[in-house]
Design a protein around this motif. Structure first.
Motif, PDB file in Angstrom:
ATOM      1  N   ILE A 453       0.836  -1.204   0.000  1.00  0.00           N
ATOM      2  CA  ILE A 453       0.000   0.000   0.000  1.00  0.00           C
ATOM      3  C   ILE A 453       0.872   1.256   0.000  1.00  0.00           C
ATOM      4  CG2 ILE A 453      -1.656   1.315   1.390  1.00  0.00           C
ATOM      5  CD1 ILE A 453      -2.925  -1.270   2.246  1.00  0.00           C
ATOM      6  N   LEU A 454       2.069   1.146   0.576  1.00  0.00           N
ATOM      7  CA  LEU A 454       2.952   2.308   0.645  1.00  0.00           C
ATOM      8  C   LEU A 454       3.423   2.749  -0.731  1.00  0.00           C
ATOM      9  CD1 LEU A 454       5.110   1.271   3.743  1.00  0.00           C
ATOM     10  CD2 LEU A 454       3.147   2.815   3.687  1.00  0.00           C
ATOM     11  N   ASP A 455       3.341   1.857  -1.728  1.00  0.00           N
ATOM     12  CA  ASP A 455       3.752   2.221  -3.088  1.00  0.00           C
ATOM     13  C   ASP A 455       2.689   3.034  -3.817  1.00  0.00           C
ATOM     14  OD1 ASP A 455       6.148   0.856  -2.747  1.00  0.00           O
ATOM     15  OD2 ASP A 455       5.299  -1.043  -3.463  1.00  0.00           O
ATOM     16  N   LEU A 456       1.480   3.086  -3.225  1.00  0.00           N
ATOM     17  CA  LEU A 456       0.405   3.853  -3.848  1.00  0.00           C
ATOM     18  C   LEU A 456       0.527   5.324  -3.478  1.00  0.00           C
ATOM     19  CD1 LEU A 456      -2.661   1.509  -3.128  1.00  0.00           C
ATOM     20  CD2 LEU A 456      -1.327   1.656  -5.246  1.00  0.00           C
ATOM     21  N   ASP A 457      -0.029   6.163  -4.303  1.00  0.00           N
ATOM     22  CA  ASP A 457      -0.117   7.576  -3.980  1.00  0.00           C
ATOM     23  C   ASP A 457      -0.979   7.730  -2.721  1.00  0.00           C
ATOM     24  OD1 ASP A 457      -1.808  10.280  -4.300  1.00  0.00           O
ATOM     25  OD2 ASP A 457       0.152  10.524  -5.283  1.00  0.00           O
ATOM     26  N   PRO A 458      -0.580   8.604  -1.781  1.00  0.00           N
ATOM     27  CA  PRO A 458      -1.359   8.751  -0.539  1.00  0.00           C
ATOM     28  C   PRO A 458      -2.844   8.946  -0.768  1.00  0.00           C
ATOM     29  CG  PRO A 458       0.697   9.972  -0.364  1.00  0.00           C
ATOM     30  CD  PRO A 458       0.625   9.476  -1.787  1.00  0.00           C
ATOM     31  N   GLY A 459      -3.212   9.631  -1.842  1.00  0.00           N
ATOM     32  CA  GLY A 459      -4.621   9.854  -2.118  1.00  0.00           C
ATOM     33  C   GLY A 459      -5.352   8.644  -2.626  1.00  0.00           C
ATOM     34  N   GLU A 460      -4.612   7.590  -2.985  1.00  0.00           N
ATOM     35  CA  GLU A 460      -5.216   6.378  -3.522  1.00  0.00           C
ATOM     36  C   GLU A 460      -5.234   5.231  -2.509  1.00  0.00           C
ATOM     37  OE1 GLU A 460      -6.558   5.887  -6.654  1.00  0.00           O
ATOM     38  OE2 GLU A 460      -6.415   8.066  -6.782  1.00  0.00           O
ATOM     39  N   ARG A 461      -4.590   5.408  -1.373  1.00  0.00           N
ATOM     40  CA  ARG A 461      -4.422   4.283  -0.450  1.00  0.00           C
ATOM     41  C   ARG A 461      -5.742   3.789   0.138  1.00  0.00           C
ATOM     42  NH1 ARG A 461       1.068   6.726   2.382  1.00  0.00           N
ATOM     43  NH2 ARG A 461       2.421   6.292   0.581  1.00  0.00           N
ATOM     44  N   TRP A 462      -6.699   4.674   0.234  1.00  0.00           N
ATOM     45  CA  TRP A 462      -7.989   4.247   0.788  1.00  0.00           C
ATOM     46  C   TRP A 462      -8.691   3.261  -0.130  1.00  0.00           C
ATOM     47  CZ3 TRP A 462     -12.668   5.207  -1.692  1.00  0.00           C
ATOM     48  CH2 TRP A 462     -12.614   6.082  -2.790  1.00  0.00           C
ATOM     49  N   ARG A 463      -8.268   3.203  -1.423  1.00  0.00           N
ATOM     50  CA  ARG A 463      -8.879   2.301  -2.390  1.00  0.00           C
ATOM     51  C   ARG A 463      -8.101   0.991  -2.526  1.00  0.00           C
ATOM     52  NH1 ARG A 463      -8.302   4.104  -7.408  1.00  0.00           N
ATOM     53  NH2 ARG A 463     -10.079   2.873  -8.163  1.00  0.00           N
ATOM     54  N   ALA A 464      -7.135   0.770  -1.641  1.00  0.00           N
ATOM     55  CA  ALA A 464      -6.253  -0.394  -1.794  1.00  0.00           C
ATOM     56  C   ALA A 464      -7.034  -1.705  -1.830  1.00  0.00           C
ATOM     57  CB  ALA A 464      -5.224  -0.422  -0.671  1.00  0.00           C
ATOM     58  N   GLY A 465      -8.033  -1.840  -0.944  1.00  0.00           N
ATOM     59  CA  GLY A 465      -8.796  -3.086  -0.915  1.00  0.00           C
ATOM     60  C   GLY A 465      -9.539  -3.336  -2.206  1.00  0.00           C
ATOM     61  N   VAL A 466     -10.140  -2.291  -2.755  1.00  0.00           N
ATOM     62  CA  VAL A 466     -10.866  -2.424  -4.016  1.00  0.00           C
ATOM     63  C   VAL A 466      -9.913  -2.772  -5.155  1.00  0.00           C
ATOM     64  CG1 VAL A 466     -12.342  -1.222  -5.664  1.00  0.00           C
ATOM     65  CG2 VAL A 466     -12.614  -0.807  -3.210  1.00  0.00           C
ATOM     66  N   MET A 467      -8.703  -2.233  -5.091  1.00  0.00           N
ATOM     67  CA  MET A 467      -7.714  -2.457  -6.137  1.00  0.00           C
ATOM     68  C   MET A 467      -6.985  -3.791  -5.982  1.00  0.00           C
ATOM     69  SD  MET A 467      -6.195   1.439  -5.985  1.00  0.00           S
ATOM     70  CE  MET A 467      -4.870   1.145  -7.164  1.00  0.00           C
ATOM     71  N   GLY A 468      -7.246  -4.498  -4.888  1.00  0.00           N
ATOM     72  CA  GLY A 468      -6.593  -5.787  -4.671  1.00  0.00           C
ATOM     73  C   GLY A 468      -5.159  -5.668  -4.217  1.00  0.00           C
ATOM     74  N   VAL A 469      -4.791  -4.536  -3.662  1.00  0.00           N
ATOM     75  CA  VAL A 469      -3.424  -4.335  -3.171  1.00  0.00           C
ATOM     76  C   VAL A 469      -3.387  -4.702  -1.694  1.00  0.00           C
ATOM     77  CG1 VAL A 469      -1.567  -2.667  -2.809  1.00  0.00           C
ATOM     78  CG2 VAL A 469      -3.026  -2.506  -4.841  1.00  0.00           C
ATOM     79  N   ARG A 470      -2.661  -5.740  -1.363  1.00  0.00           N
ATOM     80  CA  ARG A 470      -2.561  -6.192   0.019  1.00  0.00           C
ATOM     81  C   ARG A 470      -1.271  -6.980   0.210  1.00  0.00           C
ATOM     82  NH1 ARG A 470      -6.773  -8.912  -2.277  1.00  0.00           N
ATOM     83  NH2 ARG A 470      -8.235  -7.613  -1.135  1.00  0.00           N
ATOM     84  N   ARG A 471      -0.931  -7.218   1.457  1.00  0.00           N
ATOM     85  CA  ARG A 471       0.268  -8.003   1.770  1.00  0.00           C
ATOM     86  C   ARG A 471       0.089  -9.447   1.311  1.00  0.00           C
ATOM     87  NH1 ARG A 471       3.196  -5.353   6.270  1.00  0.00           N
ATOM     88  NH2 ARG A 471       1.813  -3.922   7.390  1.00  0.00           N
ATOM     89  N   ARG A 472       1.221 -10.121   1.110  1.00  0.00           N
ATOM     90  CA  ARG A 472       1.158 -11.546   0.770  1.00  0.00           C
ATOM     91  C   ARG A 472       0.734 -12.372   1.975  1.00  0.00           C
ATOM     92  NH1 ARG A 472       6.012 -14.001  -0.396  1.00  0.00           N
ATOM     93  NH2 ARG A 472       7.158 -12.352   0.682  1.00  0.00           N
ATOM     94  N   PHE A 473       1.217 -12.002   3.152  1.00  0.00           N
ATOM     95  CA  PHE A 473       0.918 -12.755   4.367  1.00  0.00           C
ATOM     96  C   PHE A 473      -0.229 -12.090   5.129  1.00  0.00           C
ATOM     97  CE2 PHE A 473       5.509 -13.193   3.525  1.00  0.00           C
ATOM     98  CZ  PHE A 473       5.557 -14.559   3.296  1.00  0.00           C
ATOM     99  N   SER A 474      -1.029 -12.898   5.805  1.00  0.00           N
ATOM    100  CA  SER A 474      -2.196 -12.376   6.516  1.00  0.00           C
ATOM    101  C   SER A 474      -1.788 -11.631   7.785  1.00  0.00           C
ATOM    102  CB  SER A 474      -3.140 -13.521   6.886  1.00  0.00           C
ATOM    103  OG  SER A 474      -2.586 -14.298   7.936  1.00  0.00           O
ATOM    104  N   ASP A 475      -2.661 -10.734   8.218  1.00  0.00           N
ATOM    105  CA  ASP A 475      -2.459 -10.076   9.511  1.00  0.00           C
ATOM    106  C   ASP A 475      -2.462 -11.097  10.638  1.00  0.00           C
ATOM    107  OD1 ASP A 475      -2.393  -7.650   8.210  1.00  0.00           O
ATOM    108  OD2 ASP A 475      -4.501  -7.166   8.626  1.00  0.00           O
ATOM    109  N   THR A 476      -3.212 -12.184  10.461  1.00  0.00           N
ATOM    110  CA  THR A 476      -3.284 -13.226  11.485  1.00  0.00           C
ATOM    111  C   THR A 476      -1.924 -13.859  11.716  1.00  0.00           C
ATOM    112  OG1 THR A 476      -5.560 -13.708  10.823  1.00  0.00           O
ATOM    113  CG2 THR A 476      -4.434 -15.373  12.136  1.00  0.00           C
ATOM    114  N   LEU A 477      -1.216 -14.207  10.641  1.00  0.00           N
ATOM    115  CA  LEU A 477       0.111 -14.807  10.777  1.00  0.00           C
ATOM    116  C   LEU A 477       1.108 -13.795  11.331  1.00  0.00           C
ATOM    117  CD1 LEU A 477       2.045 -17.169  10.374  1.00  0.00           C
ATOM    118  CD2 LEU A 477       2.366 -16.423   8.006  1.00  0.00           C
TER     119      LEU A 477
END
Length: 645
Positions: A453-477
């Motif tokens: 998400i840090l690679d996105l423009d700050p104004g676009e980060r809120w759309r990360a979930g819609v854009m499918g941008v997420r970590r490879r590993f889960s928050d749970t792990l």
């Protein structure tokens, strides 16, 4: 599957002939009344040794009628046999109502646990006397019919008669006969609710609303869940013969749950594992209580025990200051560990437990939690255990279903170690050097992943979930590994890794390697990506965390100046979030300890000097003021130490 009901008329007939059942009968009738009465206002019916007390065997007041309990005030006479003769003796000596009430305002109930074929005739004949408002006669067949409408009492009696439903215990029996008697110093309500009194009151309030499912947060193992429920109800005065307490059953068997869920009388079913409810119908009249998944949503959060309260209670029980202090600390870490330490008969390592103390259990203890729906999580977990994930999943299900001490819990494919601190006290000392090596490899791979998400423009980060941008590993792990580091750092002094390195030292070395990589990243992306686990890393290795902070604050252009990002609006004109808040929380946690106060204050002072200011009110200077406050300090350090700062 055990057929319902587990008792029949012949079981009752046989039980009435057993020696001592005359003291059990009042307990049975008392529970039947409590479970099925409508608007029960008072219930006075001594059982056990209390049956020797003179006067009526029972006095009951209910605001409404039910099938077996009259409305208004009723008096009860109980006997295991004797038929007409015993009933007549009881009736003739009862010529006055209780508590000054006129007999014509009171219902008289005679219970004879025998075939007593003349019961109806006897009751009709004495009703004509006009002495009492109404006269009732209950024989063995009526009690058998009554039990059909009282599933909780049926389960209780079945257990007393050696025909218990598998995995089902009544609340009062479990609390009194199992929990309270298991330790040299009874871990009573005061201990179980030390620092949890508000949570107990909140639970009772939620229970009273009739909510169909109540999830209790706080990473509770089944026994601690049951102890909290029992203690909470006792705090509210509804443990014994109350309508609420009489309907509570602790359930750990899926087949028995299937039987209980079909009963029409509403029950409160406390489940050892939420997975037990997977196959039950959605519509039923009962309330279900279970432990929420660690970190998941819950209706009531159950905090850790308060060590100083436990220490004080144990000292008042005659324990020495040193032992009470040690046990108070142990109790804060784990109530069940405290229970084992004070047990009359410490549990031996059973064959089941010994057989499962293998590489699977040890390494899952270190992984702590993972998401089985995440491909990269499955890969890491499989590599750590040297198993294909499908095989690992089967082993995990075996550990989750353990009848001795369930080790794992899961909701769908979110897996977690149950009561992690207690699990570490049980199994942590069995960790090997190889286990710690694979754990280190997993930590460095998972936690050094930078957030895309840090690679996105700050104004676009809120759309990360819609854009499918997420970590490879889960928050749970990620959280599971960081929690294990924190536990290894705090509980690992007795563990030995490669070349005799202790577990806490091993955690410090891993955190040091991780933070060195963060300081070597000129983009500050790794430090920002560690925000979700930063407090846990600080707990795992306070000195290494402080050292990394000092290093990142050195020089004319400190690396850590990049943590302040809340002074730039995003494209929508709103202030952006800022990583510095996570750093402040971590330093505030360390400052609670007098041992780390000086270092935390030094770092906060330097951060305050480089803070450019921003939209958020959470600033390094505000943290310093809160820590060193004269009236409400956010530290346990002495006043003279705060003044010195």
């Amino acid at each position: 599957m055990t057929a319902w009901p587990p008792l029949d008329r012949d079981d009752l007939r046989k039980a009435r002939g057993d020696a001592g059942f005359d003291t059990v009968l009042p307990l049975l009738v008392r529970r039947l009344i409590a479970e099925t009465a409508s608007g029960l206002e008072s219930l006075d019916m001594p059982g056990g040794s209390g049956t020797a007390v003179g006067g009526f065997d029972g006095i009951v007041t209910a605001s409404g009628p039910s099938a077996f309990v009259p409305d208004g005030t009723s008096v009860w006479e109980l006997s295991v046999g004797g038929g007409n003769r015993k009933a007549e003796e009881d009736y003739e000596k009862r010529t006055k109502g209780p508590n000054g009430l006129a007999t014509e305002d009171v219902t008289y109930v005679e219970v004879v646990l025998d075939t007593w074929r003349d019961a109806r005739t006897w009751a009709a004949r004495h009703a004509e006397d006009g002495r009492w408002r109404e006269v009732r006669a209950y024989n063995l067949d009526v009690i058998d019919l009554w039990l059909e409408q009282a599933p909780a009492t049926t389960a209780w009696l079945a257990a007393r008669l050696g025909k218990a439903l598998p995995g089902v215990r009544s609340l009062e029996t479990w609390w009194t006969d199992s929990w309270l008697r298991s330790t040299r110093v009874p871990l009573d309500r005061a201990v179980v609710l030390a620092g949890r009194e508000k949570a107990a009151a909140d639970f009772s309030a939620v229970l009273a609303t009739g909510r169909p499912v109540i999830a209790l947060g706080g990473d509770l193992r089944p026994d601690e869940l049951c102890a909290f429920v029992a203690a909470a109800l006792e705090q509210e005065g509804i443990l014994g013969s109350s309508q609420v307490g009489a309907r509570v059953l602790f359930v750990s068997d899926s087949s028995s749950l299937q039987q209980l869920i079909t009963q029409h009388q509403p029950l409160i079913l406390v489940l050892a594992d939420p997975a037990l409810a997977r196959d039950i119908p959605q519509q039923h009249p009962h309330q279900l209580v279970w432990a929420a998944m660690p970190g998941g949503p819950c209706d009531v959060k159950v905090p850790r025990l308060h060590s100083q309260v436990i220490e004080s209670l144990l000292r008042s029980a005659g324990m020495s200051y040193e032992r009470a202090a040690r046990f108070g600390t142990l109790g804060r870490r784990s109530l069940l560990a405290l229970r084992r330490a004070l047990a009359h008969h410490p549990e031996p390592l059973t064959s089941e437990r010994a057989s499962t103390l293998d590489v699977v259990r040890r390494r899952l203890l270190l992984l702590n939690s993972w998401n089985g729906d995440n491909r990269e999580d499955r890969r890491v977990v499989g590599q750590c255990l040297g198993l294909e994930y499908e095989e690992l999943q089967e082993r995990a299900r075996e550990l989750a279903a353990g009848t001795d001490i369930p080790f794992l819990g899961h909701l769908e494919e979110i897996w977690h170690v149950l009561a992690a601190e207690d699990a570490w006290t049980l199994f942590g000392t069995s960790l090997t050097s190889d286990d710690l090596h694979v754990f280190r490899t997993a930590v460095l791979e998972v936690l050094t992943e930078t957030d895309p998400i840090l690679d996105l423009d700050p104004g676009e980060r809120w759309r990360a979930g819609v854009m499918g941008v997420r970590r490879r590993f889960s928050d749970t792990l990620r959280t599971g590994l960081a929690q294990s580091l924190a536990l290894l750092g705090t509980l690992g002094a007795d563990l030995r890794g490669p070349r005799g390195v202790t577990g806490d030292r091993w955690a410090r070395l891993v955190v040091r390697d991780l933070l060195e990589q963060a300081n070597a990243d000129d983009t500050y992306s790794l430090w920002r990506s560690l925000g979700d686990v930063l407090t846990l890393l600080a707990e795992a290795a306070p000195e290494e965390f402080i050292e990394a902070m000092h290093e990142g604050l050195s020089g004319t252009t400190p690396l850590h100046a990049a943590m302040f990002t809340d002074n730039e609006p995003d494209n929508m004109g709103l202030g952006s979030g800022s990583p510095h808040t996570r750093f402040l929380w971590s330093l505030e946690v360390l400052a609670w300890s007098p041992e780390h106060l000086d270092d935390a204050v030094d770092v906060l002072t330097t951060l305050a000097a480089v803070d450019p200011g921003g939209r958020l009110s959470n600033r390094p200077l505000a943290s310093l003021v809160g820590i060193l406050s004269a009236w409400a300090p956010n530290t346990t350090a002495r006043a003279e130490d705060r003044i010195r700062e």
